[in-house]
Scaffold this active site. Structure first.
Site, mmCIF file in Angstrom:
data_model
loop_
_atom_site.group_PDB
_atom_site.id
_atom_site.type_symbol
_atom_site.label_atom_id
_atom_site.label_comp_id
_atom_site.label_asym_id
_atom_site.label_seq_id
_atom_site.Cartn_x
_atom_site.Cartn_y
_atom_site.Cartn_z
ATOM 1 N N LYS A 1 0.836 -1.210 0.000
ATOM 2 C CA LYS A 1 0.000 0.000 0.000
ATOM 3 C C LYS A 1 0.865 1.253 0.000
ATOM 4 O O LYS A 1 0.543 2.222 -0.684
ATOM 5 C CB LYS A 1 -0.943 0.025 1.205
ATOM 6 N N LYS B 1 -4.682 -9.538 -7.205
ATOM 7 C CA LYS B 1 -5.905 -9.919 -6.482
ATOM 8 C C LYS B 1 -7.011 -8.897 -6.747
ATOM 9 O O LYS B 1 -6.734 -7.701 -6.963
ATOM 10 C CB LYS B 1 -5.616 -10.084 -4.990
ATOM 11 N N LYS C 1 -10.696 -3.368 -4.142
ATOM 12 C CA LYS C 1 -11.452 -2.121 -4.332
ATOM 13 C C LYS C 1 -10.622 -1.098 -5.082
ATOM 14 O O LYS C 1 -11.150 -0.211 -5.733
ATOM 15 C CB LYS C 1 -11.863 -1.547 -2.971
HETATM 16 P P1 TYM Z 1 -10.936 -5.655 3.603
HETATM 17 O O1 TYM Z 1 -12.117 -4.791 3.682
HETATM 18 O O2 TYM Z 1 -9.794 -5.211 2.749
HETATM 19 O O3 TYM Z 1 -11.329 -7.102 3.141
HETATM 20 C C1 TYM Z 1 -12.425 -7.768 3.737
HETATM 21 C C2 TYM Z 1 -12.273 -9.273 3.604
HETATM 22 O O4 TYM Z 1 -12.242 -9.676 2.232
HETATM 23 C C3 TYM Z 1 -11.126 -10.508 1.992
HETATM 24 N N1 TYM Z 1 -10.661 -10.281 0.612
HETATM 25 C C4 TYM Z 1 -10.477 -11.238 -0.293
HETATM 26 N N2 TYM Z 1 -10.644 -12.563 -0.253
HETATM 27 C C5 TYM Z 1 -10.391 -13.264 -1.381
HETATM 28 N N3 TYM Z 1 -9.982 -12.688 -2.553
HETATM 29 C C6 TYM Z 1 -9.799 -11.361 -2.637
HETATM 30 N N4 TYM Z 1 -9.417 -10.805 -3.766
HETATM 31 C C7 TYM Z 1 -10.054 -10.567 -1.479
HETATM 32 N N5 TYM Z 1 -9.982 -9.242 -1.214
HETATM 33 C C8 TYM Z 1 -10.365 -9.081 0.068
HETATM 34 C C9 TYM Z 1 -10.100 -10.085 3.031
HETATM 35 O O5 TYM Z 1 -9.155 -11.091 3.267
HETATM 36 C C10 TYM Z 1 -10.970 -9.807 4.229
HETATM 37 O O6 TYM Z 1 -11.268 -11.008 4.905
HETATM 38 N N6 TYM Z 1 -7.795 -6.014 7.398
HETATM 39 C C11 TYM Z 1 -9.141 -6.499 7.052
HETATM 40 C C12 TYM Z 1 -10.219 -5.825 7.867
HETATM 41 C C13 TYM Z 1 -10.132 -6.079 9.326
HETATM 42 C C14 TYM Z 1 -10.296 -7.324 9.983
HETATM 43 C C15 TYM Z 1 -10.158 -7.058 11.363
HETATM 44 C C16 TYM Z 1 -10.530 -8.628 9.536
HETATM 45 C C17 TYM Z 1 -9.920 -5.149 10.294
HETATM 46 N N7 TYM Z 1 -9.945 -5.737 11.517
HETATM 47 C C18 TYM Z 1 -10.259 -8.087 12.329
HETATM 48 C C19 TYM Z 1 -10.613 -9.648 10.485
HETATM 49 C C20 TYM Z 1 -10.478 -9.374 11.845
HETATM 50 C C21 TYM Z 1 -9.344 -6.302 5.560
HETATM 51 O O7 TYM Z 1 -8.504 -6.603 4.774
HETATM 52 O O8 TYM Z 1 -10.473 -5.774 5.118
#
Ligand code: TYM
Length: 332
Positions: A112, A195, A198
């Protein structure tokens, strides 16, 4: 009952297929046997610049999508991260136990910060994984359903839990990640080596839950594949079609082998057409239900208030124990 915690960032007007297949499907399934806590992580979202009005809308939109996909407030605690101050309070304590070098090794931070440039790389982005560890540890979480990209953050969380426990005495549960098999990493349809995200370069490669069904179908039918015609699972040499096979398998529950057999000798056109149908059938009711829920923002806010109340109570209990163990004097 074992405790589940997970969250997603309200950083867009729509979740995408990676969020759905990588995490949300498991969130819904786990409700039967676990005590789940699902969070809209708005504090994490602001680690990259957000437009305030858009963020405000996207918190409700994300909530509505969780509900529409099947998160059930009778069985799960659903709340917004900034409503429970204990998250930032515990993050501070954990930050004092996280090595600078340790945090510097987080690949998501490195990616990032490379993408946004040094000027846009904030301390908040750097400490993102520490706040995530706080989210998880604050509830005595056993299991964290996430996609593969969160694996390293989960490792850090486990290390911090262990470190706190050995320094101050047993306080935190050391959580396990729950990462799906086929859909742990869904790739961009136009750029099958990256991957799905967003912040994808091309809108065309990103399947959004809130897209019009005709657009979703079009994106899938125009997905990049290789110059062969065979529907065969070979992630290294055929990343495009392999990604589509993963999506198909994760959406329907069919195995990859079954799908390869079914489409043997039939070419990509047929396969993509069927995949478009399968995905559209799955997402259309979720989109419709989301739009319906968004018509009553007061009701969404009410549900979130109930969730925040429940979450606060649980979080406060563990935070207080942490403060006691660290040696802070209680407010008299
Ligand atoms: P975020 O919003 O980026 O992603 C949310 C969830 O979607 C999964 N994900 C994917 N899985 C498969 N293929 C993809 N291309 C893909 N893109 C996203 C992510 O692995 C995630 O499960 N850091 C976390 C948010 C968070 C969180 C937490 C998660 C904050 N605190 C505590 C678990 C526990 C995240 O990446 O959000």
């Amino acid at each position: 009952t074992p405790i589940v915690f997970s969250g997603m960032q309200p950083s867009s007007d729509s979740l995408h297929l990676g969020n759905y297949l990588g995490a949300l499907v498991n969130w819904v399934a786990l409700q039967d046997e676990y005590d789940p806590i699902y969070c809209v992580v708005d504090l994490h979202a602001i680690t990259v610049a957000q437009d305030p009005k858009a963020l405000h809308d996207n918190v409700r939109r994300t909530t509505a999508q969780y509900l529409a996909a099947g998160v059930d407030v009778e069985r799960s605690t659903l709340f917004v991260q900034s409503h429970v101050p204990a998250h930032t309070e515990l993050a501070w304590v954990l930050g004092t136990m996280t090595g600078f070098g340790e945090a510097s090794r987080m690949t998501q931070f490195k990616d990032k910060s490379a993408r946004h440039g040094t000027d846009a790389t904030t301390v908040g982005l750097f400490t993102y994984p520490v706040l995530m560890a706080a989210d998880i540890l604050l509830y005595g979480t056993d299991l964290v359903p996430v996609g593969d990209d969160q694996r390293q953050h989960l490792e850090l969380t486990r290390d911090l839990a262990g470190r706190f426990n050995s320094r101050y005495g047993d306080t935190f549960v050391v959580p396990e990640a729950l990462i799906p098999k086929e859909s742990a990493r869904i790739y961009d349809l136009q750029e099958p080596e990256a991957k799905m995200s967003k912040s994808s370069a091309s809108e065309a490669g990103l399947v959004k839950l809130m897209d019009d069904p005709a657009i979703t179908a079009k994106k899938i039918k125009s997905a990049v594949t290789d110059t062969e015609r065979e529907v065969r699972y070979e992630p290294h040499t055929k990343p495009g079609i392999s990604n589509l096979l993963d999506i198909y398998a994760a959406t329907t529950g069919d195995s990859i082998a079954e799908l390869e057999a079914r489409y043997a000798g039939r070419g990509y056109g047929d396969f993509k057409k069927d995949l478009a149908e399968v995905v559209v059938d799955r997402l259309t009711p979720i989109r419709a239900r989301t739009l319906e829920l968004l018509e009553d923002p007061a009701e969404l806010d009410r549900l979130l208030a109930v969730g925040a109340e429940r979450a606060s109570e649980r979080a406060e209990r563990i935070l207080r124990e942490v403060y006691d163990r660290v040696g802070f004097v209680r407010r008299g």
